[in-house]
Design an enzyme around this catalytic site. Structure first.
Site, PDB file in Angstrom:
ATOM      1  CE1 TYR A 204      -3.296   2.753   0.472  1.00 17.69           C
ATOM      2  CE2 TYR A 204      -1.783   3.713   2.303  1.00 17.69           C
ATOM      3  CZ  TYR A 204      -2.958   3.939   1.593  1.00 17.69           C
ATOM      4  OH  TYR A 204      -3.656   4.876   1.429  1.00 17.69           O
ATOM      5  CG  HIS A 254      -4.703   1.097   3.667  1.00 21.85           C
ATOM      6  ND1 HIS A 254      -5.595   0.458   2.861  1.00 21.85           N
ATOM      7  CD2 HIS A 254      -4.954   2.734   3.621  1.00 21.85           C
ATOM      8  CE1 HIS A 254      -6.296   1.369   2.346  1.00 21.85           C
ATOM      9  NE2 HIS A 254      -5.822   2.693   2.817  1.00 21.85           N
TER      10      HIS A 254
END
Length: 450
Positions: A204, A254
């Protein structure tokens, strides 16, 4: 008013009797007329039309609601951006909220928010909340334009001069992340979020290199939490060593680790003295925040995916997070988010509103406005506006030396060039999913949360 007029005439007569200059009497007359104009009942603006402006100037689908009133030249804008399901917001506004609101006065923002919220019966969904946010923010814009004041003045005025922000430094390898972080520090940023890619995986927030040693049982993008955890901890160690102790480090997990891995990561990260660790858990795993608190003092930011009070309220009241990081339009707009900030202040939790590229400049200005008026402001995520975005949205928040500055013009202080917006319509996404995210899977094929 009649009594005030008699008192005024007596005073004026006394002034004449005393031989005072006619200019004084004339000045008193003008002052009285000004008071009467200010107190005279003015017709309240009514909602004449509600339209939706859609554009994609920087790779993210942006949705803005425009409310036009029956008073010439009086209108307002509100951010309703939900990039991953963008095509659903416009009909939610036009087919449901618009017929509900046409003809209503624009002054009762709280009442309009509550009645719109209740009108769907099923509540706290992202499509409804983003549509409602567009209405809510547009009404605040209208009220500011009426008053001739920026919205922050209507919300109590400034608590600070400007808003401290953080930038995103990423890279496929550690050295690239460090170089990018140093560039941001040279621009005046005191706060930098660092993200590094994981070789061979769809990590991410950063690019990733190839790794042909991994052999997944599928042909989809790959992610393994344990690999990412080791890379993330090594990045924090490297960043603290290379960048020094003065810069504030942030990192976004995340929600990609398992709950137990998230507890371990937060505990190990404590030694790097971070500003905060973002979204260590998914909204489905909120019960594990208690374990994180019991094991370490790493500052935690949470809330990017929240759209219900049932998600943020227990974390704030339990003092289980340090920063609330709600996406304003996902929560329903400026009105409910201001309430979140006030609730958080009572429990010592600071704000860190979500501010990525998939927030329109109107939404960013709403963020900065809340930052300016909230005593418990913590930090603001910053994403730069490219030339195309600034061509469409005139009056974007301005960044100077790592600080964001609120607009001093009435309302949000932003005007939208609808002709320019029309030149950048929604485009078909590369994955063919109409703006939605595709799947990411572990080596054995298990889909992960992202």
């Amino acid at each position: 008013m009649a009594l005030q007029r008699r008192d005024f005439l007596k005073t004026a007569g006394s002034a004449c009797a005393l031989g005072l200059a006619p200019r004084l009497v004339q000045g008193m007359t003008q002052a009285q007329e000004q008071v009467e104009r200010a107190t005279r009942a003015m017709p309240l603006p009514r909602i004449k039309d509600i339209s939706v402006i859609e554009c994609e100037p920087a790779g993210s689908r942006l949705t803005v609601v425009k409310i036009t009133t029956d008073q010439d030249g009086l209108y307002g804008y509100g951010c309703a951006t939900f990039t991953q399901r963008a095509d659903l917001v416009k009909p939610a506004v036009e087919k449901y909220l618009k017929p509900f609101l046409l003809g209503k006065t624009t002054d009762r923002i709280e009442d309009i928010w509550q009645s719109c919220y209740d009108s769907s019966y099923w509540r706290n969904g992202p499509v409804l909340n983003n549509a409602l946010s567009g209405i809510d923010q547009a009404l605040w814009d209208i009220k500011g334009r009426q008053a001739g004041m920026p919205v922050y003045q209507l919300a109590g005025g400034k608590c600070r001069e400007a808003v401290d922000a953080y930038a995103h430094a990423d890279g496929a390898e550690y050295a690239e992340v460090i170089d990018n972080a140093k560039k941001f520090m040279a621009q005046g940023f005191r706060n930098v979020r660092v993200q590094v890619g994981v070789p061979g995986m769809a990590g991410y927030g950063a690019q990733h290199g190839e790794d042909h040693t991994l052999k997944p049982l599928h042909n989809k993008p790959l992610f393994e939490p344990a690999y990412a955890m080791r890379r993330g901890l090594k990045l924090l160690e490297t960043a603290r060593k290379e960048l020094g102790e003065e810069v504030n480090l942030l990192h976004d997990m995340h929600e990609r680790l398992t709950p137990n891995e998230a507890v371990m990561f937060c505990k190990e990260a404590e030694q790097y003295n971070m500003f905060f660790l973002e979204d260590p858990l998914s909204p489905e795993d909120l019960g594990y925040f208690q374990q994180i608190r019991q094991n370490c003092a790493t500052p935690i930011a949470m809330g990017e995916l929240f759209n219900s009070p049932h998600e943020w309220q227990p974390l704030i009241e339990g003092r289980l997070i340090d920063y609330i990081r709600v996406h304003l339009s996902e929560a329903g707009g400026f009105t409910p988010s201001r309430k979140i900030a006030i609730l958080a202040e009572m429990y010592g939790v600071k704000t860190a509103w979500h501010g990525p590229g998939d927030v329109s400049p109107v939404g960013h200005m709403a963020n900065v406005t809340l930052d300016i008026v909230s005593y418990n402001f913590g930090i603001q995520e910053y994403t730069p506006f490219n030339e195309t975005t600034q061509e469409i949205f005139r009056g974007c928040p301005v960044l100077k030396n790592g600080y964001l500055w609120v607009n001093e013009k009435p309302g949000w202080g932003i005007e939208i060039d609808e002709q320019a917006a029309a030149k950048y319509p929604f485009r078909q996404s590369a994955n063919g999913l109409n703006g939605g995210w595709g799947e990411i899977r572990k080596l054995d094929g298990t889909v992960i949360k992202q």
